[in-house]
Write an enzyme that holds these catalytic residues in place. Sequence first.
Site, PDB file in Angstrom:
ATOM      1  N   ALA A  33       0.104  -7.839  -1.359  1.00 23.27           N
ATOM      2  CA  ALA A  33      -0.870  -6.777  -1.620  1.00 23.27           C
ATOM      3  C   ALA A  33      -1.207  -6.750  -3.103  1.00 23.27           C
ATOM      4  CB  ALA A  33      -0.312  -5.432  -1.157  1.00 23.27           C
ATOM      5  N   ASN A  34      -1.899  -5.726  -3.542  1.00 22.75           N
ATOM      6  CA  ASN A  34      -2.215  -5.569  -4.967  1.00 22.75           C
ATOM      7  C   ASN A  34      -2.257  -4.080  -5.299  1.00 22.75           C
ATOM      8  OD1 ASN A  34      -5.081  -4.535  -4.758  1.00 22.75           O
ATOM      9  ND2 ASN A  34      -5.242  -6.443  -3.595  1.00 22.75           N
ATOM     10  N   ARG A  35      -2.506  -3.762  -6.575  1.00 20.86           N
ATOM     11  CA  ARG A  35      -2.353  -2.393  -7.057  1.00 20.86           C
ATOM     12  C   ARG A  35      -3.591  -1.518  -6.904  1.00 20.86           C
ATOM     13  NH1 ARG A  35       2.352  -2.072  -9.729  1.00 20.86           N
ATOM     14  NH2 ARG A  35       3.165  -4.028 -10.583  1.00 20.86           N
ATOM     15  N   ALA A  99     -10.325  -4.456  -3.318  1.00 17.87           N
ATOM     16  CA  ALA A  99      -9.599  -5.544  -3.975  1.00 17.87           C
ATOM     17  C   ALA A  99      -9.010  -6.404  -2.866  1.00 17.87           C
ATOM     18  CB  ALA A  99      -8.508  -4.979  -4.880  1.00 17.87           C
TER      19      ALA A  99
END
Length: 225
Positions: A33-35, A99
Site C-alpha cells: 500500500a502507500n500513505r 495513489a
Amino acid sequence: ILAGDLRKPLAGRRAVVTSGPTHEPIDPVRYIANRSSGRQGHAIAAALAQLGAEVTLVSGPTRLPDPPGCTVRHIETAREMLAACEAALPADIAVCAAAVADWHVAGPSDRKLKKDGGGPPALELAENPDILATLSAPGGRRPALVIGFAAETGDVLAYATAKRARKGCDWIVANDVSPGTGTFGGSDNTVHLIRADAVESWPTMTKEAVAARLAEAAAAYFERI
Ligand code: CTP
Ligand code: CA
C-alpha cells in the site's frame, strides 16, 4: 440571486473520482500500500457534488467518512478500481486523485506465507492497469474532461507536463511531495494546474479549497463548450 453554495452549474453532469491508496494483496493478511489519506480525492468528490454533479467516488481503503451527496464504491486493488470506474461510465468528468499502486503481486498466496527457514520469499510483481490513461484513451466513452494528478519531487512542472502528455488527460494537477512539504497526509496542498496551453500556480491552501477551486474550473470549462 442565488447564494454561492446554492449554484448548481454542474447539474446534469456525471463525474467519476478516484481517491485513496490501493491495497495489493501478498497473502490473506498482508498487502502492499502507500500513505495516501484520500483527503484530496474525497474533497474533490464532495466539491463536484456541491456544484450539482452526480458523482461516483471510487475509493481505496481510507479512514475518511463517505463524502455527502456521492455514490461511493469501496474497492481495494487497482484492478478493482479500474472496473468500478468503467462501471460508472458514461461520465462527463473524470478526476483521478487516487495513489494507485503501480504494481500488484503476481499470484498472491491464498495461504499465509510462513517463515520456513528458507529465507524471505521473493515477491514477483506485475504492472497494474493505468486507470487515468485508460479513461483518457480516445473513444466514445471518454469523459469530455479528464483530470489527473502528478505528485512529484524535483522539477515538478517538467515531470508533470510530460506526464500529462503521456497519459493523454486534459488537465494535470501537479504538486510537490518532497519531504518537508507535508503534502502527503497533511491538510494543505500547493498545486499547479497544467492545461494544454496554460499553467496556473495556486497559492498554498487546504485540500478542501483546492477541491472547490478545481470544481469551479470544471464548471467554467463546461460553460464554455
Ligand atoms: N494513475 C492511475 N493508475 C495507475 C497509476 C497512476 O490512474 N496505475 C493516475 C493517478 O491517479 C494520477 C496520475 O495517474 O492521477 C499520475 O500518477 P503517478 O503515480 O504520478 O504516475 P505514474 O504513471 O504511475 O508515474 P510514476 O512512475 O511517476 O509513479
Ligand atoms: Ca505511480
